[in-house]
Design a protein around this motif. Structure first.
Motif, PDB file in Angstrom:
ATOM      1  N   PHE A  74      -0.289  20.279 -24.150  1.00 52.31           N
ATOM      2  CA  PHE A  74      -0.529  18.843 -24.305  1.00 52.31           C
ATOM      3  C   PHE A  74      -1.733  18.462 -23.476  1.00 52.31           C
ATOM      4  O   PHE A  74      -2.185  19.223 -22.618  1.00 52.31           O
ATOM      5  CB  PHE A  74       0.713  18.017 -23.907  1.00 52.31           C
ATOM      6  N   LYS A  75      -2.260  17.309 -23.786  1.00 49.76           N
ATOM      7  CA  LYS A  75      -3.367  16.766 -22.986  1.00 49.76           C
ATOM      8  C   LYS A  75      -3.146  15.265 -22.884  1.00 49.76           C
ATOM      9  O   LYS A  75      -3.111  14.574 -23.897  1.00 49.76           O
ATOM     10  CB  LYS A  75      -4.719  17.066 -23.641  1.00 49.76           C
ATOM     11  N   ILE A  76      -2.950  14.792 -21.661  1.00 49.04           N
ATOM     12  CA  ILE A  76      -2.650  13.379 -21.455  1.00 49.04           C
ATOM     13  C   ILE A  76      -3.908  12.682 -20.940  1.00 49.04           C
ATOM     14  O   ILE A  76      -4.508  13.131 -19.968  1.00 49.04           O
ATOM     15  CB  ILE A  76      -1.492  13.222 -20.436  1.00 49.04           C
ATOM     16  N   GLU A  77      -4.313  11.621 -21.611  1.00 48.23           N
ATOM     17  CA  GLU A  77      -5.561  10.952 -21.222  1.00 48.23           C
ATOM     18  C   GLU A  77      -5.362   9.961 -20.071  1.00 48.23           C
ATOM     19  O   GLU A  77      -6.205   9.828 -19.202  1.00 48.23           O
ATOM     20  CB  GLU A  77      -6.187  10.241 -22.419  1.00 48.23           C
ATOM     21  N   THR A 107      -6.803  16.771 -18.881  1.00 47.56           N
ATOM     22  CA  THR A 107      -6.839  18.226 -18.742  1.00 47.56           C
ATOM     23  C   THR A 107      -5.885  18.860 -19.752  1.00 47.56           C
ATOM     24  O   THR A 107      -4.751  18.411 -19.900  1.00 47.56           O
ATOM     25  CB  THR A 107      -6.405  18.625 -17.319  1.00 47.56           C
ATOM     26  N   THR A 108      -6.357  19.880 -20.440  1.00 43.50           N
ATOM     27  CA  THR A 108      -5.484  20.590 -21.371  1.00 43.50           C
ATOM     28  C   THR A 108      -4.493  21.431 -20.566  1.00 43.50           C
ATOM     29  O   THR A 108      -4.894  22.273 -19.769  1.00 43.50           O
ATOM     30  CB  THR A 108      -6.313  21.489 -22.300  1.00 43.50           C
ATOM     31  N   SER A 131     -10.334  20.356 -22.611  1.00 38.10           N
ATOM     32  CA  SER A 131     -10.126  19.270 -21.664  1.00 38.10           C
ATOM     33  C   SER A 131     -11.219  18.230 -21.869  1.00 38.10           C
ATOM     34  O   SER A 131     -12.330  18.547 -22.289  1.00 38.10           O
ATOM     35  CB  SER A 131     -10.195  19.790 -20.227  1.00 38.10           C
ATOM     36  N   SER A 132     -10.895  16.973 -21.549  1.00 37.08           N
ATOM     37  CA  SER A 132     -11.896  15.913 -21.648  1.00 37.08           C
ATOM     38  C   SER A 132     -12.815  16.006 -20.435  1.00 37.08           C
ATOM     39  O   SER A 132     -12.463  16.634 -19.435  1.00 37.08           O
ATOM     40  CB  SER A 132     -11.212  14.552 -21.657  1.00 37.08           C
ATOM     41  N   SER A 156       5.573   9.148 -29.891  1.00 37.25           N
ATOM     42  CA  SER A 156       4.258   9.742 -29.731  1.00 37.25           C
ATOM     43  C   SER A 156       3.493   8.944 -28.685  1.00 37.25           C
ATOM     44  O   SER A 156       4.067   8.144 -27.967  1.00 37.25           O
ATOM     45  CB  SER A 156       3.518   9.737 -31.067  1.00 37.25           C
ATOM     46  N   GLY A 157       2.203   9.177 -28.604  1.00 35.23           N
ATOM     47  CA  GLY A 157       1.382   8.358 -27.715  1.00 35.23           C
ATOM     48  C   GLY A 157       0.975   9.048 -26.428  1.00 35.23           C
ATOM     49  O   GLY A 157       0.091   8.580 -25.730  1.00 35.23           O
ATOM     50  N   GLY A 158       1.611  10.195 -26.114  1.00 34.72           N
ATOM     51  CA  GLY A 158       1.263  10.861 -24.872  1.00 34.72           C
ATOM     52  C   GLY A 158       0.132  11.857 -25.033  1.00 34.72           C
ATOM     53  O   GLY A 158      -0.736  11.965 -24.188  1.00 34.72           O
TER      54      GLY A 158
END
Ligand SMILES: [Cu+2]
Length: 279
Positions: free
Chosen positions: A207-210, A171-172, A103-104, A16-18
């Protein structure tokens, strides 16, 4: 001790973590694993205790016990309660796994234009309806990613890449997974669950990667001789860098199409229009 426990748990649970959906899946696994571990230790401990305490000794006569209603009702109800608690927890977390989040702040602006295709019960959009939609095409033996931004009405001319999917952070990203030939399976463990690419069907995930980073995956279903080489990489870069990359891909494709047009006209002139059926 805490570190040892979390390392041990991580060994048995998915990566996990992504992306937040992958983290939710991971925490569900961990909670279930801890509950199972407690039950395992209690049952095996009880068994060991009984084996040692009541082992055979000279002159001992085994007690003859025929049923214990209270005990039997107890463990049946106990097991049902644990099962129910896990089921409730799973359903409580399910929506944050399946439903994309917004999205953030600072996400890519393309998300507002690329995601507004349609939403169905299967293809889920974030609450604000904005996502960057990428079409994932499985083919023997490479993954292709088609981005929004086609310059032509028929959808052709859209930027695309092979094997490495470049995405903007914060971004989603919604994925529309299809197959061009046989069944494949999209799986980048740190970004969430496995999704099959079935000819004639669409599978959806998100997914959404920060933070910028590289996430590795691999086709997860045997799809033929080259299956082992069918790897996937998701590279998350800051939105500005992504826009630049996408613009460059678009430029390359536009140029290639322009060259093809010239070549087609040349061929047509040589052989007569209509002779080149599928240029
Ligand atoms: Cu495969």
């Amino acid at each position: 001790m805490g570190h040892l426990l979390s390392t041990t748990l991580a060994f048995f649970t998915p990566e996990s973590g992504g992306s937040s959906n992958a983290n939710q899946i991971d925490s569900l696994y961990k909670i279930t694993l801890v509950v199972a571990l407690i039950i395992f230790v209690a049952v095996e401990g009880g068994l060991l205790y009984a084996l040692i305490k009541f082992r055979w000794r000279k002159g001992r006569v085994a007690a003859q016990i025929r049923g214990n209603t209270r005990l039997e009702v107890g463990w049946t109800v106990g097991a049902a309660v644990i099962l129910l608690a896990l089921a409730i927890l799973t359903f409580a977390k399910l929506s944050s796994i399946q439903n994309p989040s917004n999205s953030s702040p600072g996400g890519d602006k393309l998300a507002s234009s690329g995601g507004l295709l349609y939403a169905s019960s299967e293809r889920k959009l974030p609450p604000d309806g904005k996502a960057l939609n990428i079409r994932v095409i499985g083919r023997q033996y490479i993954w292709q990613y088609v981005y929004p931004g086609s310059s032509e009405p028929d959808g052709l001319g859209a930027p695309y890449s092979y094997e490495e999917m470049v995405v903007p952070t914060k971004t989603t990203v919604t994925l529309d997974i299809v197959s061009a030939d046989v069944v494949h399976s999209w799986w980048v463990p740190q970004l969430g669950g496995k999704f099959q690419a079935v000819p004639g069907y669409h599978s959806y995930t998100w997914f959404k990667i920060e933070k910028p980073g590289i996430y590795k995956g691999q086709c997860a279903i045997l799809c033929g001789r080259g299956h082992a080489r069918m790897v996937a990489t998701v590279k998350a870069v800051p939105p500005a860098q992504f826009d630049e990359w996408l613009a460059y891909q678009k430029k390359l494709i536009t140029e290639a199409n322009a060259h093809a047009k010239v070549a087609r006209a040349k061929l047509n002139a040589q052989t007569g229009a209509g002779q080149v059926e599928n240029p």
